[in-house]
Design a protein around this motif. Structure first.
Motif, PDB file in Angstrom:
ATOM      1  N   GLU A   1       6.839  -7.462   4.966  1.00  0.00           N
ATOM      2  CA  GLU A   1       7.307  -8.029   5.848  1.00  0.00           C
ATOM      3  C   GLU A   1       7.500  -7.221   7.282  1.00  0.00           C
ATOM      4  N   LEU A   2       6.817  -7.650   8.464  1.00  0.00           N
ATOM      5  CA  LEU A   2       6.960  -6.639   9.411  1.00  0.00           C
ATOM      6  C   LEU A   2       6.866  -7.632  10.623  1.00  0.00           C
ATOM      7  N   GLY A   3       7.763  -7.300  11.706  1.00  0.00           N
ATOM      8  CA  GLY A   3       7.774  -8.124  12.888  1.00  0.00           C
ATOM      9  C   GLY A   3       7.889  -9.616  12.837  1.00  0.00           C
ATOM     10  N   GLY A   4       8.360 -10.139  11.712  1.00  0.00           N
ATOM     11  CA  GLY A   4       8.328 -11.496  11.078  1.00  0.00           C
ATOM     12  C   GLY A   4       7.086 -12.141  10.581  1.00  0.00           C
ATOM     13  N   MET A   5       6.198 -11.285  10.279  1.00  0.00           N
ATOM     14  CA  MET A   5       4.882 -11.647   9.620  1.00  0.00           C
ATOM     15  C   MET A   5       4.933 -10.787   8.264  1.00  0.00           C
ATOM     16  N   ARG A   6       4.056 -11.591   7.507  1.00  0.00           N
ATOM     17  CA  ARG A   6       3.611 -11.062   6.086  1.00  0.00           C
ATOM     18  C   ARG A   6       2.202 -10.334   6.289  1.00  0.00           C
ATOM     19  N   VAL A   7       2.349  -8.833   6.307  1.00  0.00           N
ATOM     20  CA  VAL A   7       1.432  -8.095   6.248  1.00  0.00           C
ATOM     21  C   VAL A   7       0.724  -7.486   5.184  1.00  0.00           C
ATOM     22  N   ALA A   8      -0.427  -7.853   4.698  1.00  0.00           N
ATOM     23  CA  ALA A   8      -1.203  -7.035   3.689  1.00  0.00           C
ATOM     24  C   ALA A   8      -1.619  -5.853   4.029  1.00  0.00           C
ATOM     25  N   MET A   9      -1.306  -4.637   3.366  1.00  0.00           N
ATOM     26  CA  MET A   9      -1.524  -3.425   3.856  1.00  0.00           C
ATOM     27  C   MET A   9      -2.603  -2.775   2.543  1.00  0.00           C
ATOM     28  N   ILE A  10      -3.883  -2.647   3.179  1.00  0.00           N
ATOM     29  CA  ILE A  10      -5.039  -2.302   2.272  1.00  0.00           C
ATOM     30  C   ILE A  10      -5.211  -0.661   2.695  1.00  0.00           C
ATOM     31  N   PRO A  11      -4.858   0.253   1.816  1.00  0.00           N
ATOM     32  CA  PRO A  11      -5.223   1.511   2.189  1.00  0.00           C
ATOM     33  C   PRO A  11      -6.529   1.726   1.455  1.00  0.00           C
ATOM     34  N   TYR A  12      -7.222   3.038   1.814  1.00  0.00           N
ATOM     35  CA  TYR A  12      -8.425   3.305   1.075  1.00  0.00           C
ATOM     36  C   TYR A  12      -8.308   3.564  -0.246  1.00  0.00           C
ATOM     37  N   ILE A  13      -8.947   2.501  -1.008  1.00  0.00           N
ATOM     38  CA  ILE A  13      -8.874   2.510  -2.438  1.00  0.00           C
ATOM     39  C   ILE A  13     -10.303   2.497  -3.188  1.00  0.00           C
ATOM     40  N   SER A  14     -11.311   2.277  -2.391  1.00  0.00           N
ATOM     41  CA  SER A  14     -12.533   2.108  -2.788  1.00  0.00           C
ATOM     42  C   SER A  14     -13.455   2.710  -1.888  1.00  0.00           C
ATOM     43  N   HIS A  15     -14.813   3.130  -2.487  1.00  0.00           N
ATOM     44  CA  HIS A  15     -15.705   3.528  -1.154  1.00  0.00           C
ATOM     45  C   HIS A  15     -16.427   2.127  -0.944  1.00  0.00           C
ATOM     46  N   SER A  16     -16.281   0.994  -1.408  1.00  0.00           N
ATOM     47  CA  SER A  16     -16.639  -0.266  -1.122  1.00  0.00           C
ATOM     48  C   SER A  16     -15.611  -1.063  -0.506  1.00  0.00           C
ATOM     49  N   THR A  17     -15.703  -1.471   0.811  1.00  0.00           N
ATOM     50  CA  THR A  17     -15.026  -2.440   1.340  1.00  0.00           C
ATOM     51  C   THR A  17     -14.594  -3.720   0.818  1.00  0.00           C
ATOM     52  N   LEU A  18     -15.663  -4.312   0.240  1.00  0.00           N
ATOM     53  CA  LEU A  18     -15.550  -5.527  -0.572  1.00  0.00           C
ATOM     54  C   LEU A  18     -15.123  -5.229  -1.734  1.00  0.00           C
ATOM     55  N   GLU A  19     -15.206  -4.358  -2.328  1.00  0.00           N
ATOM     56  CA  GLU A  19     -14.482  -3.987  -3.783  1.00  0.00           C
ATOM     57  C   GLU A  19     -13.058  -3.927  -3.517  1.00  0.00           C
ATOM     58  N   ALA A  20     -12.694  -3.091  -2.300  1.00  0.00           N
ATOM     59  CA  ALA A  20     -11.384  -2.946  -1.958  1.00  0.00           C
ATOM     60  C   ALA A  20     -10.774  -4.362  -1.725  1.00  0.00           C
ATOM     61  N   LEU A  21     -11.238  -5.134  -0.971  1.00  0.00           N
ATOM     62  CA  LEU A  21     -10.756  -6.554  -0.667  1.00  0.00           C
ATOM     63  C   LEU A  21     -10.532  -7.243  -2.055  1.00  0.00           C
ATOM     64  N   GLU A  22     -11.524  -7.437  -3.064  1.00  0.00           N
ATOM     65  CA  GLU A  22     -11.216  -7.654  -4.236  1.00  0.00           C
ATOM     66  C   GLU A  22     -10.096  -7.202  -5.245  1.00  0.00           C
ATOM     67  N   MET A  23      -9.798  -5.731  -5.019  1.00  0.00           N
ATOM     68  CA  MET A  23      -8.811  -5.016  -5.682  1.00  0.00           C
ATOM     69  C   MET A  23      -7.478  -5.377  -5.080  1.00  0.00           C
ATOM     70  N   ALA A  24      -7.383  -5.876  -3.821  1.00  0.00           N
ATOM     71  CA  ALA A  24      -6.134  -6.248  -2.889  1.00  0.00           C
ATOM     72  C   ALA A  24      -6.015  -7.681  -2.848  1.00  0.00           C
ATOM     73  N   LEU A  25      -6.675  -8.340  -3.506  1.00  0.00           N
ATOM     74  CA  LEU A  25      -6.402 -10.001  -3.351  1.00  0.00           C
ATOM     75  C   LEU A  25      -5.042 -10.568  -3.712  1.00  0.00           C
ATOM     76  N   TYR A  26      -4.507  -9.642  -4.487  1.00  0.00           N
ATOM     77  CA  TYR A  26      -2.947 -10.247  -4.549  1.00  0.00           C
ATOM     78  C   TYR A  26      -2.130  -9.765  -3.478  1.00  0.00           C
ATOM     79  N   ALA A  27      -2.489  -8.804  -2.743  1.00  0.00           N
ATOM     80  CA  ALA A  27      -1.631  -8.405  -1.561  1.00  0.00           C
ATOM     81  C   ALA A  27      -2.034  -9.461  -0.364  1.00  0.00           C
ATOM     82  N   ILE A  28      -3.496  -9.667  -0.560  1.00  0.00           N
ATOM     83  CA  ILE A  28      -3.853 -10.502   0.683  1.00  0.00           C
ATOM     84  C   ILE A  28      -3.147 -11.971   0.709  1.00  0.00           C
ATOM     85  N   GLN A  29      -3.077 -12.480  -0.576  1.00  0.00           N
ATOM     86  CA  GLN A  29      -2.989 -13.877  -0.763  1.00  0.00           C
ATOM     87  C   GLN A  29      -1.520 -14.118   0.099  1.00  0.00           C
TER      88      GLN A  29
END
Length: 180
Positions: A121-149
């Protein structure tokens, strides 16, 4: 409720190019960069009531920054009186599964380090923080889906470009298809 300042790719380090002399283990170029960030943060606080700073990756230029540079960065962040949120970038990361250059900062009050995807929670918003976790952006998004939802905003350390030519880049169209 305060505002949030987003910074990216500060690459704090004693760079050789135009680096200058070391004073207290920190060269002129790094001191000037620290001073510039400090002035930017102070201006954002005075004009926009900023309470949090999100650094979206590559805070340091290397996974093993010199101790005096780390100490100078900590002093700068603490002196601001703000909450800092640091996402691991590819320059901060040593290797996947290994703590980054940011890991030692995680125990300091007011500094939050994101080595894994997380929703905050930042500034009244729910913010998904996605650090560098994979060489592939799409793979990182898949790995971060639980934080994005359910997130209102997504902050990530990946390049969004018109035409992706590398795995660490993604097009806006691909992101929208992924999130649909």
């Amino acid at each position: 409720m305060g505002s949030v300042l987003f910074l990216g790719d500060t690459h704090f380090h004693n760079h050789r190019y135009e680096g200058g002399e070391l004073v207290g283990g920190v060269n002129r170029r790094c001191r000037e960069l620290l001073s510039s960030v400090e002035r930017t943060v102070a201006l954002a606080v005075s004009r926009h009531d900023v309470t949090d700073v999100v650094q979206v990756g590559d805070y340091f230029d290397q996974c093993r920054p010199p101790a005096p540079v780390v100490e100078a960065c900590i002093r700068m962040m603490k002196a601001s009186g703000l909450r800092w949120h640091l996402l691991r970038g590819n320059h901060d990361a040593g290797a996947f599964g290994v703590p980054s250059a940011l890991a030692p900062l995680a125990h300091i009050e007011g500094i939050h380090v994101y080595e894994d995807p997380e929703q905050v929670e930042l500034g009244g918003m729910r913010v998904a923080m996605i650090p560098y976790i994979s060489h592939s952006t799409l793979e990182a998004l898949e790995m971060a889906l639980y934080a994005i939802q359910g997130a209102d905003k997504i902050v990530m350390h990946y390049g969004v470009v018109d035409t992706a030519t590398r795995p660490d880049q993604v097009t806006e169209r691909a992101i929208f298809r992924f999130l649909a």
